[in-house]
Design a protein around this motif. Structure first.
Motif, PDB file in Angstrom:
ATOM      1  N   ARG A 136       0.824  -1.200   0.000  1.00 24.89           N
ATOM      2  CA  ARG A 136       0.000   0.000   0.000  1.00 24.89           C
ATOM      3  C   ARG A 136       0.860   1.252   0.000  1.00 24.89           C
ATOM      4  N   VAL A 137       0.185   2.390  -0.218  1.00 27.13           N
ATOM      5  CA  VAL A 137       0.804   3.705  -0.045  1.00 27.13           C
ATOM      6  C   VAL A 137       0.081   4.376   1.111  1.00 27.13           C
ATOM      7  N   GLN A 138       0.834   4.843   2.083  1.00 25.44           N
ATOM      8  CA  GLN A 138       0.231   5.522   3.229  1.00 25.44           C
ATOM      9  C   GLN A 138       0.469   7.015   3.103  1.00 25.44           C
ATOM     10  N   VAL A 139      -0.614   7.781   3.058  1.00 23.68           N
ATOM     11  CA  VAL A 139      -0.490   9.233   2.925  1.00 23.68           C
ATOM     12  C   VAL A 139      -0.793   9.895   4.256  1.00 23.68           C
ATOM     13  N   THR A 140      -0.222  11.067   4.431  1.00 26.12           N
ATOM     14  CA  THR A 140      -0.481  11.885   5.617  1.00 26.12           C
ATOM     15  C   THR A 140      -1.101  13.190   5.170  1.00 26.12           C
ATOM     16  N   TRP A 141      -2.123  13.617   5.914  1.00 23.43           N
ATOM     17  CA  TRP A 141      -2.843  14.849   5.604  1.00 23.43           C
ATOM     18  C   TRP A 141      -2.387  15.977   6.523  1.00 23.43           C
ATOM     19  N   ALA A 142      -2.736  17.197   6.143  1.00 26.19           N
ATOM     20  CA  ALA A 142      -2.320  18.373   6.911  1.00 26.19           C
ATOM     21  C   ALA A 142      -2.916  18.393   8.310  1.00 26.19           C
ATOM     22  N   ASP A 143      -4.018  17.664   8.540  1.00 29.50           N
ATOM     23  CA  ASP A 143      -4.599  17.618   9.886  1.00 29.50           C
ATOM     24  C   ASP A 143      -4.017  16.471  10.713  1.00 29.50           C
ATOM     25  N   GLY A 144      -3.004  15.781  10.178  1.00 31.84           N
ATOM     26  CA  GLY A 144      -2.345  14.709  10.909  1.00 31.84           C
ATOM     27  C   GLY A 144      -2.919  13.332  10.667  1.00 31.84           C
ATOM     28  N   ARG A 145      -4.054  13.223   9.986  1.00 32.35           N
ATOM     29  CA  ARG A 145      -4.638  11.912   9.709  1.00 32.35           C
ATOM     30  C   ARG A 145      -3.776  11.161   8.702  1.00 32.35           C
ATOM     31  N   SER A 153      -3.884   7.866   5.957  1.00 32.17           N
ATOM     32  CA  SER A 153      -4.812   7.012   5.215  1.00 32.17           C
ATOM     33  C   SER A 153      -4.014   6.050   4.342  1.00 32.17           C
ATOM     34  N   PRO A 154      -4.223   4.745   4.522  1.00 24.85           N
ATOM     35  CA  PRO A 154      -3.566   3.771   3.647  1.00 24.85           C
ATOM     36  C   PRO A 154      -4.413   3.519   2.402  1.00 24.85           C
ATOM     37  N   PHE A 155      -3.750   3.353   1.272  1.00 25.36           N
ATOM     38  CA  PHE A 155      -4.422   3.004   0.025  1.00 25.36           C
ATOM     39  C   PHE A 155      -3.682   1.816  -0.580  1.00 25.36           C
ATOM     40  N   HIS A 156      -4.341   0.681  -0.651  1.00 24.71           N
ATOM     41  CA  HIS A 156      -3.711  -0.503  -1.216  1.00 24.71           C
ATOM     42  C   HIS A 156      -3.401  -0.292  -2.700  1.00 24.71           C
ATOM     43  N   HIS A 157      -2.353  -0.965  -3.160  1.00 19.82           N
ATOM     44  CA  HIS A 157      -1.940  -0.799  -4.554  1.00 19.82           C
ATOM     45  C   HIS A 157      -3.075  -1.141  -5.513  1.00 19.82           C
ATOM     46  N   ASP A 192      -7.025   0.403  -9.464  1.00 22.59           N
ATOM     47  CA  ASP A 192      -8.425   0.224  -9.839  1.00 22.59           C
ATOM     48  C   ASP A 192      -9.125   1.556 -10.041  1.00 22.59           C
ATOM     49  N   ASN A 193      -8.687   2.584  -9.307  1.00 21.65           N
ATOM     50  CA  ASN A 193      -9.355   3.891  -9.347  1.00 21.65           C
ATOM     51  C   ASN A 193      -8.570   4.946 -10.108  1.00 21.65           C
ATOM     52  N   LEU A 228      -9.372  12.095  -3.211  1.00 18.81           N
ATOM     53  CA  LEU A 228      -8.765  11.027  -2.421  1.00 18.81           C
ATOM     54  C   LEU A 228      -9.257  11.058  -0.976  1.00 18.81           C
ATOM     55  N   ARG A 229      -9.349  12.261  -0.405  1.00 22.83           N
ATOM     56  CA  ARG A 229      -9.836  12.379   0.970  1.00 22.83           C
ATOM     57  C   ARG A 229     -11.300  11.927   1.064  1.00 22.83           C
ATOM     58  N   ALA A 230     -12.098  12.270   0.061  1.00 18.36           N
ATOM     59  CA  ALA A 230     -13.521  11.923   0.080  1.00 18.36           C
ATOM     60  C   ALA A 230     -13.743  10.415   0.003  1.00 18.36           C
ATOM     61  N   HIS A 231     -12.737   9.681  -0.492  1.00 19.88           N
ATOM     62  CA  HIS A 231     -12.891   8.235  -0.656  1.00 19.88           C
ATOM     63  C   HIS A 231     -11.919   7.428   0.207  1.00 19.88           C
ATOM     64  N   ALA A 232     -11.218   8.097   1.103  1.00 22.68           N
ATOM     65  CA  ALA A 232     -10.293   7.392   1.993  1.00 22.68           C
ATOM     66  C   ALA A 232     -11.057   6.380   2.835  1.00 22.68           C
ATOM     67  N   TYR A 233     -10.452   5.232   3.086  1.00 20.53           N
ATOM     68  CA  TYR A 233     -11.173   4.171   3.796  1.00 20.53           C
ATOM     69  C   TYR A 233     -10.489   3.759   5.090  1.00 20.53           C
TER      70      TYR A 233
END
Length: 387
Positions: free
Chosen positions: A28-37, A39-43, A48-49, A104-109
């Motif tokens: 996966r790729v793990q991203v970090t947001w400006a609010d500190g959250r 979110s992992p996104f599998h390859h 697929d998206n 991406l944020r709207a669809h983070a899981y």
């Protein structure tokens, strides 16, 4: 950033928080947001998206790629954030994907993002007899898209509305129903006339009292919205009665979970038969959605066939069924109001049960017209108006 054109969607996704980092991990790729959250996104999910023109047809904004057509173990050769803050992935096979951070944020899981979406999901507003009935003006709804949206949101969330100032010429109902979408035709026609007649093919077309019910529970998919438009109402009696079926179901769930479960689990057959048609549907009285929330009530005692369940279940079903009907008869749940000429009801037929007191046709004419629009059309129209 507030983009849409690069994605398989016609909506826009405002930038709530920027991406600050993207870290590659094994699967996966793990991203970090400006609010500190984080979110992992599998390859596979990222591939697929992919919103590029090779993977999504730009005209229809529908996906062309099928995930089976890329290797299951496909991984990025590189990941980075570009100058516009988008997540860019260079895949090992040479394909490139670029993801807008708003989308991406709207669809983070990740758990936090999914919980956030669940909290923001529209929720039914349960009501009883003291409901402040949402009332709307016909001409405003015909001319003003903002007013139309507010009406449709009330239908979606409350399930019962009234419109006033509707022309009383027969057929006028069609124009306002079509402000939502096309009308669903049934064996009663596109528009049906609710009048007392000698050769009635439904109890609705008599002067009898009608107990609380949903229309066409005999269909695999009950109509979503029902409209009832008053053209003439000079007869004595005939008051409309409504209850929030979702409120009844929730009251039953709190009072008697076993009875609630019985109505969710044991199917009941509903039948609608006349000289030319014979409709039947076997389904539970209470249907739940994927989240366990009440999504549909299916009820019409005058269209119900004999219960058919096991010997052990029969007493359980009758006890639950009797209690459900008893709750609908409690005054605290019942909204009663006479509809006058030029007024119409629009309500969620799969939620709001409706009834009619008996009326005396010898005291004057009574003529309503009705029609149906599916719930899917309501929800689609809301989303389009919200764009």
């Amino acid at each position: 950033m507030n983009t849409a054109a690069a994605f398989a969607d016609f909506r826009r996704y405002p930038l709530i928080f920027a991406l600050t980092a993207a870290r590659p991990l094994a699967d996966r790729v793990q991203v970090t947001w400006a609010d500190g959250r984080t979110s992992p996104f599998h390859h596979q999910w990222l591939r697929d998206n992919c919103p590029c023109p090779q993977c999504v047809y730009s005209v229809t904004r529908e996906q062309v790629l099928e995930i089976i057509d890329v290797p299951e173990d496909l991984a990025p050769a590189a990941t980075r954030l570009d100058d516009e803050g988008c997540l860019c992935v260079d895949w090992q096979d040479g394909h490139q994907s670029r993801f807008d951070p708003g989308w991406l944020r709207a669809h983070a899981y990740d758990d936090q993002s999914r919980a956030e979406r669940l909290v923001n999901k529209p929720k039914s507003q349960l009501w009883r007899r003291d409901l402040q009935l949402p009332v709307f003006d016909y001409r405003t709804l015909m001319d003003d898209a903002d007013a139309l949206l507010q009406w449709l949101l009330a239908v979606r969330d409350i399930g019962l509305t009234q419109v006033r100032g509707v022309p009383t010429e027969p057929g006028s109902l069609k124009l306002i129903a079509q402000r939502i979408s096309f009308i669903r035709e049934s064996n009663f026609g596109v528009l049906f006339n609710v009048q007392s007649k000698a050769d009635a093919d439904s109890n609705a077309y008599t002067a009898f009292n009608l107990p609380l019910h949903s229309d066409l529970p005999t269909r695999e998919l009950q109509p979503g919205l029902q409209f009832l438009h008053c053209l003439v109402n000079d007869a004595e009696g005939g008051e409309s009665i409504f209850v929030d079926g979702f409120a009844i179901a929730e009251a039953l769930r709190q009072e008697d979970p076993e009875a609630f479960a019985a109505l969710c689990e044991i199917p009941v057959e509903f039948r609608n038969k006349d000289r030319h048609s014979d409709y039947r549907c076997l389904a539970p009285i209470i249907a739940l959605d994927a989240l366990g929330q009440v999504a549909e009530i299916r009820m019409a005692n005058f269209l119900r066939g004999p219960f058919d369940t096991s010997v052990e279940q029969m007493p359980r079903l009758y006890r639950a069924y009797r209690r459900f009907i008893a709750l609908t008869r409690e005054a605290q749940f019942r909204l009663v109001q006479r509809l006058e000429p030029g007024q119409l009801w629009c309500f969620d037929n799969r939620r709001t049960l409706h009834a009619r007191n008996a009326f005396d046709p010898a005291t004057g004419a009574r003529h309503f017209q009705g029609c149906y629009v599916d719930r899917d059309e309501l929800l689609s129209r809301i989303l389009v108006l919200q764009r």
